[in-house]
Design an enzyme around this catalytic site. Sequence first.
Site, PDB file in Angstrom:
ATOM      1  N   ARG A  43      -2.431   8.939  11.093  1.00  0.00           N
ATOM      2  CA  ARG A  43      -2.538   8.097   9.896  1.00  0.00           C
ATOM      3  C   ARG A  43      -3.219   6.753  10.169  1.00  0.00           C
ATOM      4  O   ARG A  43      -3.384   5.957   9.260  1.00  0.00           O
ATOM      5  CB  ARG A  43      -1.165   7.867   9.283  1.00  0.00           C
ATOM      6  CG  ARG A  43      -0.606   9.130   8.627  1.00  0.00           C
ATOM      7  CD  ARG A  43       0.687   8.828   7.954  1.00  0.00           C
ATOM      8  NE  ARG A  43       1.455   7.951   8.849  1.00  0.00           N
ATOM      9  CZ  ARG A  43       2.714   7.610   8.694  1.00  0.00           C
ATOM     10  NH1 ARG A  43       3.377   8.023   7.687  1.00  0.00           N
ATOM     11  NH2 ARG A  43       3.328   6.828   9.547  1.00  0.00           N
ATOM     12  N   ASN A  44      -3.599   6.505  11.412  1.00  0.00           N
ATOM     13  CA  ASN A  44      -4.305   5.264  11.700  1.00  0.00           C
ATOM     14  C   ASN A  44      -5.656   5.308  10.987  1.00  0.00           C
ATOM     15  O   ASN A  44      -6.341   6.332  11.002  1.00  0.00           O
ATOM     16  CB  ASN A  44      -4.486   5.076  13.210  1.00  0.00           C
ATOM     17  CG  ASN A  44      -4.909   3.664  13.550  1.00  0.00           C
ATOM     18  OD1 ASN A  44      -5.969   3.205  13.140  1.00  0.00           O
ATOM     19  ND2 ASN A  44      -4.072   2.984  14.310  1.00  0.00           N
ATOM     20  N   GLN A  45      -6.037   4.224  10.383  1.00  0.00           N
ATOM     21  CA  GLN A  45      -7.261   4.200   9.582  1.00  0.00           C
ATOM     22  C   GLN A  45      -8.499   3.795  10.380  1.00  0.00           C
ATOM     23  O   GLN A  45      -9.580   3.655   9.817  1.00  0.00           O
ATOM     24  CB  GLN A  45      -7.063   3.261   8.390  1.00  0.00           C
ATOM     25  CG  GLN A  45      -6.001   3.768   7.436  1.00  0.00           C
ATOM     26  CD  GLN A  45      -5.722   2.796   6.305  1.00  0.00           C
ATOM     27  OE1 GLN A  45      -5.814   1.592   6.454  1.00  0.00           O
ATOM     28  NE2 GLN A  45      -5.367   3.350   5.147  1.00  0.00           N
TER      29      GLN A  45
END
Length: 174
Positions: A43-45
């Site tokens: 989920r890291n952007q």
Amino acid sequence: MTIFLPLLSGLAPVARPDAKILILGSMPGQASLDAQQYYGHPRNQFWPLMQQLFVVDASLPYPQRLLALQNAGVALWDVIGLCQRQGSLDSAIRPDSVQFNDIAGLLTQLPKLKAVWLNGGTAAKSWQKLQKSGVTIPAGIKICSLPSSSPAHAARSFSDKLLQWQQAWLQSLS
């Protein structure tokens, strides 16, 4: 009761001498350390941001993403090289355990560097502490503090983060 925390070691720098931008995080989260990949939490952007900024396909296998990022003139590392932390949150880093990476040494290997981008508040605060310890950077390098790409930093939308990262890119070009 004192809880023993192991000393965590970060990842090696990903850099070539032709890098124009160095992106520094604080310390990889546990998912990234387990995967031995920068910004390895699903989920890291970070990778979607890199896709928008540098046309690095976020769906590529990790080694190909790194190569594409380097081909775009971007290097990666973290300000903190060693620390104790329970879990993945930067707020859980024990300040007395922090050992900084040799950023000054890396900078000498990046003669074309134009900007250092600090990915998140902890990276920015750690950078300030590093500079207070006497580390200097070559003249003309722009320092940009950016909103964290971490999934823990959900207060800002992706589009807001992207806008700020795009502004850093434009400033780095001038």
